[in-house]
Design an enzyme around this catalytic site. Structure first.
Site, PDB file in Angstrom:
ATOM      1  N   LYS A 106      38.573  38.747  50.462  1.00 32.22           N
ATOM      2  CA  LYS A 106      38.750  38.558  49.187  1.00 32.22           C
ATOM      3  C   LYS A 106      40.217  38.360  48.956  1.00 32.22           C
ATOM      4  O   LYS A 106      41.131  38.948  49.556  1.00 32.22           O
ATOM      5  CB  LYS A 106      38.422  39.941  48.705  1.00 32.22           C
ATOM      6  CG  LYS A 106      38.550  39.978  46.980  1.00 32.22           C
ATOM      7  CD  LYS A 106      38.029  41.339  46.286  1.00 32.22           C
ATOM      8  CE  LYS A 106      38.254  41.436  44.872  1.00 32.22           C
ATOM      9  NZ  LYS A 106      39.445  41.125  44.345  1.00 32.22           N
ATOM     10  N   HIS A 111      42.659  38.049  42.196  1.00 34.85           N
ATOM     11  CA  HIS A 111      43.116  39.234  41.994  1.00 34.85           C
ATOM     12  C   HIS A 111      43.238  39.332  40.352  1.00 34.85           C
ATOM     13  O   HIS A 111      43.896  39.975  39.897  1.00 34.85           O
ATOM     14  CB  HIS A 111      44.223  39.812  42.330  1.00 34.85           C
ATOM     15  CG  HIS A 111      44.021  41.326  42.916  1.00 34.85           C
ATOM     16  ND1 HIS A 111      43.574  41.675  43.972  1.00 34.85           N
ATOM     17  CD2 HIS A 111      44.403  42.449  42.201  1.00 34.85           C
ATOM     18  CE1 HIS A 111      43.575  43.018  44.182  1.00 34.85           C
ATOM     19  NE2 HIS A 111      44.313  43.493  43.025  1.00 34.85           N
ATOM     20  N   GLY A 159      35.173  42.934  36.712  1.00 35.53           N
ATOM     21  CA  GLY A 159      36.152  44.031  36.886  1.00 35.53           C
ATOM     22  C   GLY A 159      36.619  44.421  35.653  1.00 35.53           C
ATOM     23  O   GLY A 159      36.072  45.351  34.914  1.00 35.53           O
TER      24      GLY A 159
END
Length: 497
Positions: A347, A371, A440
């Site tokens: 990732k 991210h 997220g």
């Protein structure tokens, strides 16, 4: 979603979960029914462009105790800044949205639904259901495939107790209710075992009564391989088969919002360290390494997170954020520790050459991600790089197939995150070659606004938006998507995100 040819003697793949019935899109009508029948409005906004601001307002003021026994929740302005902020000037956060908004969907009309595998017409009710299922790691290779009811995975997000007391156990339960895999972050404020128990206690809301999907585990890679081994053993014991190795966060970036508040939760509030503090190998090494000082009897006692929280926090963070990257060759260590029957995803990949290196060194896939813009300011939007990564990997696979070098290899899995806010965002990423997406921040905003139920509301809304938009653009299954559904030149970028 074709079937893969298996080598002679291979174990049969497990059956896929049933198509969700009632569909995710029903949540849209549930909201209207609640208003009509009970004069009840949604627990949080359904507008992804207003969600962040609503979370800001709630989290920067004290939330009073409720009549049903929930304690008052203090204001959490630094925690809001931690989840909402990005690296530097925030230009990469904006670039993620520009990349998504730069594509536009091209709807198709008067498509009447799916056909049976043999090409015959289905009954109207069955044909009207969108098949959102996806199969990852689906080919000859390591272990059975991973089947998902939808192309959505909860991204690993740490320190969730900072946003709401319901923390990871609440979000994991919300994910389980909706059939979405929950990714356990190494920076969790709940232990692996607590999260697993929460998943076991929660049932999936579908007609088949399926068990909750197994959790995924995200690794911030410790320097000490014995600690890494212990973490991975605990994750496997909790049922995890997919390991997300985050390679872009071996150290913390320059984040002005957190710097201005002096807020680094692992140290300043001792939050986000639960997995380390509950790990027997880390605790043993911590106790062996230092003494806590004189106790009441004048004797030194072994250091523990309980008797010296700061020393424990410094020890744990120095393990998982060592300030230097691992070499690609170290993936062999993880493969040995994780096992051949588990999948490893790298990732934080942005460059196609890095995706090829991940494949070369034995990973099963990558997550194209920056991210969420939290690590490098001024970087390229994640979706900008997705087509290049997909092309590089698929071309390598095709070349090896022609040269007969890929016998026994399973197709390389490519997932996407960074910037997902709406159902159409998911469709764009899938159309450009991702097999699933991770989401997220929006779910964390829901958590901050209303705890477990707020997180569930946001995730249910995102899935409903995906399902309904698939219907409206004339696509009855994920296999209908592709670059042909897109054109360059979408809506103007909305700076509010």
């Amino acid at each position: 979603m074709g079937t893969e040819k298996k080598p002679a003697g291979a174990a049969p793949s497990p059956p896929q979960p049933p198509i969700r019935d009632p569909p995710y899109a029903d949540y849209l009508y549930d909201i209207y029914r609640a208003r009509l029948m009970a004069d009840q409005l949604p627990i949080a906004t359904t507008d992804s462009y207003r969600l962040e601001e609503q979370a800001r307002k709630v989290m920067t003021k004290e939330v009073a105790a409720t009549e049903n026994g929930q304690d008052a929740i203090p204001a959490r302005p630094a925690a809001f800044g931690y989840i909402a902020g990005g690296a530097g000037a925030g230009t990469t956060v904006e670039a993620n949205r520009r990349a998504l908004d730069g594509w536009a969907l091209v709807p198709r009309m008067m498509r009447t639904g799916r056909k049976a595998v043999d090409g015959t017409e289905m009954d109207a009710a069955t044909a009207s259901l969108r098949d959102l299922r996806v199969r990852l790691f689906g080919g000859p290779g390591r272990g059975p495939p991973v089947d998902l009811s939808s192309p959505v995975v909860m991204a690993p997000v740490g320190v969730q107790c900072a946003y709401h007391p319901d923390r990871e156990v609440g979000v994991a339960a919300a994910c389980a209710e909706l059939g979405v895999p929950f990714s356990i972050s190494t920076a969790s404020s709940s232990s692996i075992e607590e999260i697993k128990a929460s998943l076991d206690d929660t049932s999936v809301e579908d007609s088949a009564g399926s068990p909750s999907p197994a959790p995924w585990y995200q690794l911030y890679w410790p320097q000490d391989d014995t600690i890494t081994a212990s973490l991975l053993q605990r994750a496997r014991a909790a049922g995890a088969r997919v390991l997300l190795v985050t390679v872009d966060t071996f150290t913390i970036s320059w984040r002005p919002t957190d710097l201005d508040a002096g807020y680094l939760p692992f140290l300043t509030t001792n939050e986000g360290n639960a997995i380390g503090y509950t790990d027997p190998v880390f605790r043993k090494k911590l106790a062996e390494g230092e003494k806590s000082g004189d106790d009441d009897d004048g004797k030194n006692e072994p250091l523990t997170p309980e008797n010296n929280p700061l020393a424990a926090a410094l020890g744990w963070t120095s393990e998982v954020f060592p300030r230097r990257a691992r070499p690609w060759s170290d993936l062999a260590i993880l493969r040995k520790l994780w096992g051949d029957d588990g999948a490893i995803l790298i990732k934080g990949i942005q460059h196609p050459d890095d995706a090829l290196l991940a494949r070369q060194y034995g990973a099963d896939g990558v997550v194209v991600s920056n991210h969420g813009g939290r690590q490098v300011d001024g970087a390229v939007g994640s979706l900008e790089m997705l087509p290049e990564v997909v092309a590089a990997v698929r071309n390598a696979e095709a070349r090896e197939a022609r040269e007969k070098e890929s016998v026994g290899k399973e197709p390389f899995t490519i997932l996407f995150d960074s910037g997902i806010r709406t159902g159409s965002d998911i469709i764009k990423a899938l159309s450009l070659g991702a097999q699933a997406v991770l989401v997220g921040r929006p779910v964390m905003y829901g958590l901050g606004i209303a705890g477990r139920e707020g997180a569930k509301h946001v995730l249910a809304g995102l899935l409903a938006d995906l399902d309904q938009t698939m219907n409206l653009i004339g696509c009855s299954s994920i296999s209908d998507l592709g670059p042909h559904m897109l054109r360059r030149g979408g809506a103007p970028f909305k700076a509010s995100l």
